[in-house]
Scaffold this motif. Structure first.
Motif, mmCIF file in Angstrom:
data_model
loop_
_atom_site.group_PDB
_atom_site.id
_atom_site.type_symbol
_atom_site.label_atom_id
_atom_site.label_comp_id
_atom_site.label_asym_id
_atom_site.label_seq_id
_atom_site.Cartn_x
_atom_site.Cartn_y
_atom_site.Cartn_z
ATOM 1 N N ASP A 15 -8.148 0.676 61.925
ATOM 2 C CA ASP A 15 -7.169 0.485 63.513
ATOM 3 C C ASP A 15 -9.092 1.108 64.075
ATOM 4 N N TYR A 16 -8.385 0.603 65.287
ATOM 5 C CA TYR A 16 -9.765 1.112 66.261
ATOM 6 C C TYR A 16 -10.930 0.117 65.878
ATOM 7 N N CYS A 69 -1.729 11.288 64.609
ATOM 8 C CA CYS A 69 -0.275 11.487 64.630
ATOM 9 C C CYS A 69 0.449 9.678 64.276
ATOM 10 N N CYS A 71 1.754 7.742 65.475
ATOM 11 C CA CYS A 71 2.310 6.969 66.737
ATOM 12 C C CYS A 71 0.837 6.135 67.550
ATOM 13 N N GLY A 72 0.081 6.306 66.424
ATOM 14 C CA GLY A 72 -1.205 5.524 66.196
ATOM 15 C C GLY A 72 -2.560 5.856 67.798
ATOM 16 N N GLU A 73 -1.853 6.857 67.997
ATOM 17 C CA GLU A 73 -2.956 7.487 69.011
ATOM 18 C C GLU A 73 -3.451 8.464 67.990
ATOM 19 N N PRO A 74 -4.840 8.316 68.014
ATOM 20 C CA PRO A 74 -5.601 9.339 66.857
ATOM 21 C C PRO A 74 -5.460 10.816 68.136
ATOM 22 N N CYS A 76 -3.530 12.203 69.294
ATOM 23 C CA CYS A 76 -2.415 12.661 70.056
ATOM 24 C C CYS A 76 -1.775 13.797 69.007
#
Length: 143
Positions: A15-16, A69, A71-74, A76
Motif C-alpha cells: 500500500d502507498y 485502520c 479502512c486503508g487510511e493509515p 485514521c
C-alpha cells in the motif's frame, strides 16, 4: 532478562508504494494479542486494525506503527510502539514496549472509555541478531 520472543514478519501487501507487514511474535500474529488485550476497553471494536508495519528503517527506528485502520487510511486509527536496544551480559536485545493508540491516550477521558491503558501489555523482547536477520530476509524478498 525476561522471556525472549522470536521476531517474525509476514508480508501483508503493498500500500502507498511500500510493502507492509504483520508482526509475528513466536510465530503468531500479534494482532490476536492486541485484540484480546483491548477487549476490556474497546468491546466490539477491539483489534480493528490491519497490519501496516513498514520495514525500511525498522532496524534503526525508535518507534513503529505496526497496525493501522482497516479502512486503508493509515492515520485514521493506529497503534504505535516504542523500540529500544539493550545489552545484557554480552547479548543485545531489541525491546518493543509502550504501546499507544493516540486516539485513546487521554487519561482524563477514562470515565467515557476514551483511555485505553496499554501499560500492562508485556514488553516484547527479541534477540537483536535474529531480529535484524528477519528484517533483512524480508527486505530481500519484498523491497
Amino acid at each position: 532478562m525476561a522471556i525472549v520472543n522470536t521476531f517474525g514478519l509476514a508480508y501483508f501487501g503493498n500500500d502507498y508504494g511500500s510493502p507492509s507487514f504483520d508482526l509475528l511474535v513466536d510465530g503468531n500474529s500479534y494482532l490476536e494479542t492486541i485484540t484480546d488485550f483491548e477487549k476490556p476497553f474497546a468491546g466490539r471494536i477491539a483489534g480493528t486494525y490491519q497490519p501496516g508495519l513498514g520495514i525500511n528503517h525498522l532496524d534503526s527506528a525508535d518507534s513503529a506503527v505496526p497496525y493501522v485502520c482497516t479502512c486503508g487510511e493509515p492515520m485514521c486509527w493506529f497503534l504505535t510502539v516504542d523500540i529500544f536496544c539493550q545489552q545484557d551480559v554480552g547479548q543485545e536485545y531489541v525491546i518493543w514496549h509502550r504501546w499507544v493508540n493516540p486516539y485513546r491516550d487521554d487519561k482524563s477521558k477514562s470515565d467515557q472509555g476514551g483511555y485505553w491503558n496499554y501499560s500492562d501489555l508485556a514488553p516484547l523482547i527479541f534477540e537483536k541478531h535474529q531480529y535484524l536477520r528477519e528484517i533483512e530476509r524480508n527486505r530481500r524478498m519484498y523491497c
